[in-house]
Design a protein around this motif. Structure first.
Motif, PDB file in Angstrom:
ATOM      1  N   UNK A  45       0.835  -1.195   0.000  1.00  0.00           N
ATOM      2  CA  UNK A  45       0.000   0.000   0.000  1.00  0.00           C
ATOM      3  C   UNK A  45       0.875   1.252   0.000  1.00  0.00           C
ATOM      4  N   UNK A  46       0.432   2.311  -0.632  1.00  0.00           N
ATOM      5  CA  UNK A  46       1.182   3.569  -0.573  1.00  0.00           C
ATOM      6  C   UNK A  46       1.353   4.025   0.876  1.00  0.00           C
ATOM      7  N   UNK A  47       2.523   4.521   1.184  1.00  0.00           N
ATOM      8  CA  UNK A  47       2.794   5.007   2.535  1.00  0.00           C
ATOM      9  C   UNK A  47       3.326   3.954   3.483  1.00  0.00           C
ATOM     10  N   UNK A  48       3.464   2.716   3.021  1.00  0.00           N
ATOM     11  CA  UNK A  48       4.041   1.671   3.864  1.00  0.00           C
ATOM     12  C   UNK A  48       5.533   1.584   3.548  1.00  0.00           C
ATOM     13  N   UNK A  69      12.885   3.828   6.132  1.00  0.00           N
ATOM     14  CA  UNK A  69      13.152   4.434   4.835  1.00  0.00           C
ATOM     15  C   UNK A  69      14.523   4.198   4.240  1.00  0.00           C
ATOM     16  N   UNK A  70      15.289   3.272   4.793  1.00  0.00           N
ATOM     17  CA  UNK A  70      16.598   2.950   4.230  1.00  0.00           C
ATOM     18  C   UNK A  70      16.574   1.529   3.668  1.00  0.00           C
ATOM     19  N   UNK A  71      17.514   1.211   2.810  1.00  0.00           N
ATOM     20  CA  UNK A  71      17.610  -0.134   2.251  1.00  0.00           C
ATOM     21  C   UNK A  71      18.040  -1.151   3.292  1.00  0.00           C
ATOM     22  N   UNK A  72      17.920  -2.412   2.945  1.00  0.00           N
ATOM     23  CA  UNK A  72      18.222  -3.497   3.884  1.00  0.00           C
ATOM     24  C   UNK A  72      19.662  -3.455   4.382  1.00  0.00           C
ATOM     25  N   UNK A  73      20.621  -3.261   3.490  1.00  0.00           N
ATOM     26  CA  UNK A  73      22.030  -3.278   3.894  1.00  0.00           C
ATOM     27  C   UNK A  73      22.347  -2.152   4.864  1.00  0.00           C
ATOM     28  N   UNK A 160      11.888   9.680   1.823  1.00  0.00           N
ATOM     29  CA  UNK A 160      11.036   8.592   2.300  1.00  0.00           C
ATOM     30  C   UNK A 160      11.172   8.219   3.751  1.00  0.00           C
ATOM     31  N   UNK A 161      11.340   9.202   4.622  1.00  0.00           N
ATOM     32  CA  UNK A 161      11.442   8.919   6.048  1.00  0.00           C
ATOM     33  C   UNK A 161      10.300   9.600   6.796  1.00  0.00           C
ATOM     34  N   UNK A 168       2.627   3.216  10.104  1.00  0.00           N
ATOM     35  CA  UNK A 168       2.468   1.918  10.746  1.00  0.00           C
ATOM     36  C   UNK A 168       3.005   0.851   9.814  1.00  0.00           C
ATOM     37  N   UNK A 169       3.218  -0.316  10.376  1.00  0.00           N
ATOM     38  CA  UNK A 169       3.727  -1.435   9.580  1.00  0.00           C
ATOM     39  C   UNK A 169       2.623  -2.035   8.726  1.00  0.00           C
TER      40      UNK A 169
END
Length: 169
Positions: A45-48, A69-73, A160-161, A168-169
């Motif tokens: 969903x948008x915003x997740x 808002x950061x990548x997995x690594x 994107x933070x 929410x998750x």
């Protein structure tokens, strides 16, 4: 794969078996490192947003840590570094500025006002319902130019933070 909002209450044998394996893996990681990092990719969903959080710091008497808002690594590296300091005895407090090499301008520690809507894995681990969630601190990172979300010129859509408590998750 089970729903990302799964609370652990299910009667589906396949999901129960998967959760049992996840619990065993999580226990081994926490036993070895004193904490684990749970990464959740962006939702459908948008915003997740994508986010990550620790599981295990609450057992050491400290709130869990969240990064959004950061990548997995980067998320894993950041949470490993900061949680490692907590394991060594550091207590983080809201408003504190952290100098972290993974983030150019640093991190600010903020209270996460809605941990029950975010820390599903940690609450499952500690067997706590959302309304009695383990506490959490959100590590707010600066943009590449070095500004924070409250600074003039911050482009929240670009970076994107979301602010603590607004997602929410």
């Amino acid at each position: 794969m089970p729903d990302r909002r799964l609370s652990g209450m299910t009667s589906d044998p396949q999901t129960t078996a998967w959760l049992d394996q996840e619990d065993a893996h999580l226990a081994a990681v926490i036993r070895r490192s004193r904490f684990a990092v749970q990464y959740v990719g962006p939702g459908e969903q948008p915003g997740e947003p994508a986010f990550g959080y620790t599981i295990g710091l609450f057992g050491l008497g400290h709130p869990e840590l969240v990064v959004v808002g950061l990548g997995a690594t980067t998320t894993h590296a950041l949470l490993d570094a900061v949680a490692g300091e907590v394991v060594l005895g550091r207590s983080l407090v809201p408003g504190e500025l952290l100098d972290e090499p993974a983030v150019r301008g640093g991190l600010v520690v903020e209270e996460c006002p809605n941990p029950g809507e975010v820390l599903f894995g940690a609450n499952r681990w500690y067997r706590r319902p959302p309304e009695y969630s383990v506490p959490a601190l959100q590590l707010t990172w600066s943009s590449p130019p070095g500004s924070f979300p409250w600074d003039p010129g911050w482009d929240g859509g670009r970076y994107g933070q979301p602010r603590p408590g607004t997602w929410t998750a």
